[in-house]
Design an enzyme around this catalytic site. Structure first.
Site, PDB file in Angstrom:
ATOM      1  N   ASP A  60       0.857  -1.185   0.000  1.00  0.00           N
ATOM      2  CA  ASP A  60       0.000   0.000   0.000  1.00  0.00           C
ATOM      3  C   ASP A  60       0.896   1.238   0.000  1.00  0.00           C
ATOM      4  O   ASP A  60       1.638   1.473   0.964  1.00  0.00           O
ATOM      5  CB  ASP A  60      -0.897  -0.027   1.240  1.00  0.00           C
ATOM      6  CG  ASP A  60      -2.027   0.998   1.184  1.00  0.00           C
ATOM      7  OD1 ASP A  60      -2.138   1.690   0.151  1.00  0.00           O
ATOM      8  OD2 ASP A  60      -2.782   1.097   2.163  1.00  0.00           O
ATOM      9  N   MET A  61       0.839   2.007  -1.073  1.00  0.00           N
ATOM     10  CA  MET A  61       1.637   3.230  -1.149  1.00  0.00           C
ATOM     11  C   MET A  61       1.180   4.216  -0.071  1.00  0.00           C
ATOM     12  O   MET A  61      -0.010   4.319   0.219  1.00  0.00           O
ATOM     13  CB  MET A  61       1.506   3.866  -2.528  1.00  0.00           C
ATOM     14  CG  MET A  61       1.994   3.000  -3.677  1.00  0.00           C
ATOM     15  SD  MET A  61       3.747   2.583  -3.567  1.00  0.00           S
ATOM     16  CE  MET A  61       4.495   4.199  -3.720  1.00  0.00           C
ATOM     17  N   ASP A 110      -2.928   2.257  -6.111  1.00  0.00           N
ATOM     18  CA  ASP A 110      -1.788   2.308  -5.193  1.00  0.00           C
ATOM     19  C   ASP A 110      -1.763   1.145  -4.192  1.00  0.00           C
ATOM     20  O   ASP A 110      -1.119   1.236  -3.153  1.00  0.00           O
ATOM     21  CB  ASP A 110      -1.779   3.628  -4.429  1.00  0.00           C
ATOM     22  CG  ASP A 110      -3.023   3.834  -3.571  1.00  0.00           C
ATOM     23  OD1 ASP A 110      -3.983   3.054  -3.731  1.00  0.00           O
ATOM     24  OD2 ASP A 110      -3.035   4.766  -2.760  1.00  0.00           O
ATOM     25  N   GLU A 111      -2.422   0.044  -4.533  1.00  0.00           N
ATOM     26  CA  GLU A 111      -2.578  -1.034  -3.557  1.00  0.00           C
ATOM     27  C   GLU A 111      -2.701  -2.371  -4.280  1.00  0.00           C
ATOM     28  O   GLU A 111      -3.345  -2.457  -5.330  1.00  0.00           O
ATOM     29  CB  GLU A 111      -3.837  -0.759  -2.726  1.00  0.00           C
ATOM     30  CG  GLU A 111      -4.123  -1.704  -1.611  1.00  0.00           C
ATOM     31  CD  GLU A 111      -5.428  -1.336  -0.904  1.00  0.00           C
ATOM     32  OE1 GLU A 111      -5.718  -1.987   0.114  1.00  0.00           O
ATOM     33  OE2 GLU A 111      -6.162  -0.439  -1.366  1.00  0.00           O
TER      34      GLU A 111
END
Length: 349
Positions: A9-10, A103-104
């Site tokens: 996860d960013m 982003d995940e």
């Protein structure tokens, strides 16, 4: 074979990209979502979160909570560009990548003869060295626990949850952390005094079905460390779209079309970069009284042409009677086909 699952996860992705691209924003409370008072926060930097700002919060409230915040518009095309590089790094590690959002993702690294924590550290090092961004990673033997772990030490964290830690490690956590429990169910459980996973764990099994319905058995097993869901390898995207909450409500068709043209241009960039074409164009409208309306048109061929998308969007808005001013306008495209698949179809024909 024992499974090894990562959840990556960013960290504050949109805001982190803005801070990376503009050094003047580094260390500042950056709030991504627009520069007007009418929209909502897409995401914000950790500096802004200290003031109580969070995703989906109306921008005017975010401004009240964090008057020193720096508000920037969403640059989805840029985030997609950086996201593609992140996913390229992930797919160098394993082909078993399940994207959850821009982003995940989940990764299945069970086939690798390597310590899973070492793999996670390698990913973190690569993302930082190549993209100057941080990423939080959870490591466990199933998807639910990997997701819980990735939230544990954010930002830039890493956490391993193994079977020896179960179920006690989950007990202090809020039931909101349990995958499969929506807001309504959480509220229902809160009403009977269940707020933590420990309290849910101690609930008699027969009550699970009464309070949780058809997914009760899954939840019962999940909080006991049992989650057999596979990492689903798919990069298929269902749609591309953009929308905005207007600074001022309007019924002005020409103003509405200016927004549709801008959206068409952005979607065109997304399609070009992802090597996709589409057949269905949809506009979304929200009136000042918050009534939602959508209208779509499916054409007989695939396209990524900006003029075609805009022309159909304009045709759709012209065909809709606006009883009251709009507060939100959106445009999306769907029925997606990759260009390489289209070219193969043509070749076969």
């Amino acid at each position: 074979m024992e499974r090894s699952i990562l959840h990556v996860d960013m960290d504050a992705f949109f805001a982190s990209v803005e801070q990376r691209d503009n050094y003047k924003l580094r260390g500042k409370p950056v709030i991504v979502g627009g520069t007007t008072e009418r929209g909502v926060v897409s995401t914000c930097s950790y500096e802004a979160r200290k003031f109580g700002v969070h995703s989906a919060m109306p921008l005017f409230i975010a401004r009240q909570k964090c008057p020193q915040g720096i508000f920037v518009p969403v640059r989805y095309w840029r985030y997609k560009e950086v996201s593609d590089k992140v996913f390229a790094i992930l797919r160098e590690i394993t082909p078993f990548v399940e994207p959850l959002s821009i982003d995940e993702a989940y990764l299945d690294i069970s086939h690798l003869n390597t310590n899973p924590k070492d793999v996670a550290m390698q990913i973190k090092k690569s993302v930082y060295s190549e993209l100057a961004l941080t990423i939080s990673i959870g490591v466990s033997y199933n998807k639910f626990l990997a997701k819980v772990a990735s939230d544990w030490n954010k930002p830039n964290g890493i956490k391993v949850i193994d079977e020896s830690m179960m179920p006690e490690i989950l007990f202090p956590l809020s039931i909101k952390k349990v995958y499969g429990l929506g807001k309504t169910t959480v509220s229902k459980l809160n009403n009977i005094g269940i707020f933590t996973i420990k309290e849910l764990y101690e609930l008699d099994k027969e009550y699970f079905e009464e309070y949780l319905g058809k997914h009760s058995l899954e939840i019962y097993h999940r909080i006991r460390g049992i989650d057999d869901r596979e990492v689903e390898v798919s990069s298929e995207r269902k749609s591309f779209g953009r929308e905005t909450t207007l600074k001022n409500n309007t019924k002005d068709i020409e103003e509405i079309k200016k927004h549709l043209l801008f959206f068409s241009q952005e979607i065109n960039i997304m399609l070009k970069r992802s090597n996709n074409k589409v057949k269905t164009i949809t506009i979304k409208l929200k009136s000042q009284s918050f009534e939602n309306r959508t209208k779509s048109k499916t054409i007989g061929y695939y396209t990524d042409d900006v003029n075609t998308i805009y022309a159909i969007a304009s045709e759709l808005i012209d065909s809709m009677y606006l009883e009251e001013p709009l507060r939100l306008i959106g445009l999306s495209v769907s029925s997606i086909e990759e260009k390489k698949q289209l070219e193969q179809i043509k070749f076969n024909i």
